[in-house]
Write an enzyme that holds these catalytic residues in place. Structure first.
Site, PDB file in Angstrom:
ATOM      1  N   PHE A  46      -6.994   6.257  -6.086  1.00 21.74           N
ATOM      2  CA  PHE A  46      -5.919   5.724  -5.249  1.00 21.74           C
ATOM      3  C   PHE A  46      -5.967   6.416  -3.898  1.00 21.74           C
ATOM      4  O   PHE A  46      -5.952   7.640  -3.819  1.00 21.74           O
ATOM      5  CB  PHE A  46      -4.543   5.930  -5.881  1.00 21.74           C
ATOM      6  N   ASP A 105      -9.889  13.525  -0.999  1.00 16.67           N
ATOM      7  CA  ASP A 105      -8.509  13.092  -0.790  1.00 16.67           C
ATOM      8  C   ASP A 105      -7.572  14.014  -1.560  1.00 16.67           C
ATOM      9  O   ASP A 105      -7.414  13.898  -2.772  1.00 16.67           O
ATOM     10  CB  ASP A 105      -8.354  11.632  -1.256  1.00 16.67           C
ATOM     11  N   LYS A 145       1.501  13.937   2.137  1.00 12.81           N
ATOM     12  CA  LYS A 145       2.583  14.223   1.179  1.00 12.81           C
ATOM     13  C   LYS A 145       3.350  15.529   1.464  1.00 12.81           C
ATOM     14  O   LYS A 145       4.247  15.503   2.275  1.00 12.81           O
ATOM     15  CB  LYS A 145       2.039  14.131  -0.244  1.00 12.81           C
TER      16      LYS A 145
HETATM   17  C1  LIG Z   1      -0.012   8.878  -2.039  1.00 13.94           C
HETATM   18  C2  LIG Z   1      -1.471   8.938  -1.841  1.00 13.94           C
HETATM   19  C3  LIG Z   1      -2.096   8.323  -0.738  1.00 13.94           C
HETATM   20  C4  LIG Z   1      -1.340   7.465   0.249  1.00 13.94           C
HETATM   21  O1  LIG Z   1      -0.387   8.190   0.946  1.00 13.94           O
HETATM   22  P1  LIG Z   1       0.769   7.402   1.753  1.00 13.94           P
HETATM   23  O2  LIG Z   1       1.446   8.494   2.536  1.00 13.94           O
HETATM   24  O3  LIG Z   1       1.657   6.770   0.728  1.00 13.94           O
HETATM   25  O4  LIG Z   1       0.119   6.407   2.616  1.00 13.94           O
HETATM   26  C5  LIG Z   1      -3.455   8.490  -0.575  1.00 13.94           C
HETATM   27  N1  LIG Z   1      -4.175   9.200  -1.443  1.00 13.94           N
HETATM   28  C6  LIG Z   1      -3.619   9.811  -2.510  1.00 13.94           C
HETATM   29  C7  LIG Z   1      -4.478  10.606  -3.443  1.00 13.94           C
HETATM   30  C8  LIG Z   1      -2.258   9.684  -2.763  1.00 13.94           C
HETATM   31  O5  LIG Z   1      -1.715  10.260  -3.841  1.00 13.94           O
END
Ligand SMILES: *Cc1c(COP(=O)(O)O)cnc(C)c1O
Length: 387
Positions: free
Chosen positions: A134, A219, A248
């Site tokens: 994700f 990520d 985040k």
């Molecule tokens: C939440 C998340 C995203 C996206 O972040 P947003 O601030 O909601 O756009 C991307 N990568 C990972 C691993 C995430 O958990």
């Protein structure tokens, strides 16, 4: 009418409709506790979906935001700024590899920037991502995201993305070649079901990328800032990525993201990318206070100890309805034999807020400052509800 109901009715009228909302209006937070409009208290294992590692309304962040709001709130990156200069050097000092840093406003934006930098620097197009990965909902990030129900309504997405099974070295080696710009992966798949990478996987990904001159984009939007027991999850290995993607919890719940690009790539060409709000001084002040508090309170160690304790506690329950308990630090998943949704509602009714990760995994993402007493209540409530 209850205060909750009044707020819910008002929000319902004009809300986009995109979110499956829980029937509660959260109006205040303190540490790992949240309060609804009728004064009911909840133990927060949603943790702002990963944005609240530091706990709600941390006093040091509140003070920094209040002071900076009264000083300067807007300053685009065409100017230099004291808060940004300080944050860049403080974040760089905390990173496990030498880097230059691009600041943006969300996780998806950090992913977009990482993908663009990879194509720019490599002169290649192909991106290798992972199944169950994700990375966000904008068109580029969505192209790296795997879940078909998020992707299919928006096809065609960005071309030249492929997905390989997460954790399988041979499949990754077979997918990466001379035309690959980058591999993008999470050290622990969060939304995809709380799946830590198997031992050696990140090292293998690094080696495969090096063999073919591809960039490794890690990520850490969800795993960063202490969540997994280290400041960054890559620190469980000795892997240095080409780019670390952050958001985040970076600014204690305020909207901010960052790409830490390995120093070996040098400065990027002027004008290649940008963002109006990127490097915003109010956000930089918040992020400075958040990083300082995270290090001073040793949140990574707290996450490691509390996470190990919680995983042990949940395993000891031997719940017949549970297939597996897994996680890293305080990123904890309880895989169920049935759908998780009804349990989330039952937990909410008993004062515990939790998340799903896919259809049948209960995900616990509490602020890392949560007390053992609260974790104990969480485990006991899960035992009561999941039977
Ligand atoms: C939440 C998340 C995203 C996206 O972040 P947003 O601030 O909601 O756009 C991307 N990568 C990972 C691993 C995430 O958990």
């Amino acid at each position: 009418m209850r205060a909750n109901d009044t707020i819910i009715a008002a929000e319902q009228r004009y809300t986009s409709g995109l979110y499956p909302k829980r029937p509660v209006a959260i109006v205040r937070g303190e540490g790992a506790r949240l309060f609804d409009a009728d004064g009911r208290v909840y133990i927060d294992c949603v943790g702002g979906q990963g944005a609240a590692n530091l706990g709600h309304s941390h006093p040091a962040v509140v003070a920094a935001v209040q002071a900076q709001a009264a000083t300067l709130m807007s300053c685009p990156e065409i100017f230099y700024n004291d808060q940004r200069a300080a944050y860049l050097s403080e974040l760089a000092a905390a990173l496990p590899f030498p880097a230059r840093i691009f600041l943006c406003n969300s996780g998806a934006e950090a992913v977009e920037a990482g993908l663009k930098f990879a194509r720019l620097l490599s002169g290649r197009r192909k991106i290798v991502a992972t199944m169950r990965g994700f990375h966000g909902r904008t068109m580029g990030a969505l192209s790296a995201t795997w879940e078909p129900k998020y992707r299919e309504p928006f096809a065609p997405l960005v071309p030249e993305f492929v997905h390989v099974p997460f954790g399988e070295v041979e499949a990754l080696a077979a997918a990466v070649g001379a035309e690959t710009a980058a591999v993008i992966l999470e050290p622990v798949q969060g939304e995809g079901g709380v799946r830590p990478a198997p031992p050696g996987y990140l090292e293998a990904a690094r080696r495969i990328c090096d063999e073919h001159g591809a960039l490794l984009l890690v990520d850490e939007v969800q795993t960063g800032f202490g969540r997994t027991g280290r400041l960054f999850a890559i620190e469980h290995s000795d892997v240095a990525p080409d780019a670390l993607l952050l958001a985040k919890s970076i600014a204690a719940g305020l909207p901010m993201g960052a790409v830490a690009l390995h120093e070996r790539h040098g400065p990027l060409p002027g004008g290649a990318h940008g963002s109006t709000f990127g490097g915003n001084p109010l956000l930089c002040a918040a992020a400075r206070a958040a990083l300082r508090a995270c290090l001073e309170e040793d949140l990574p160690r707290q996450a490691a100890e509390k996470g190990a304790w919680l995983i042990e506690r949940l395993r000891a329950l031997r719940l017949p309805a549970a297939r597996e308990v897994r996680g890293l630090g305080l990123l904890v998943g309880l895989e169920l034999r049935t759908r998780v949704q009804p349990y989330l509602q039952a937990l909410l009714e008993r004062g515990v807020l939790a998340l799903p990760a896919g259809p049948n995994v209960l995900r616990l993402l509490p602020p890392l400052v949560i007390s053992y007493d609260d974790l104990d209540i969480v485990a006991a409530t899960i035992a009561e509800v999941v039977r």
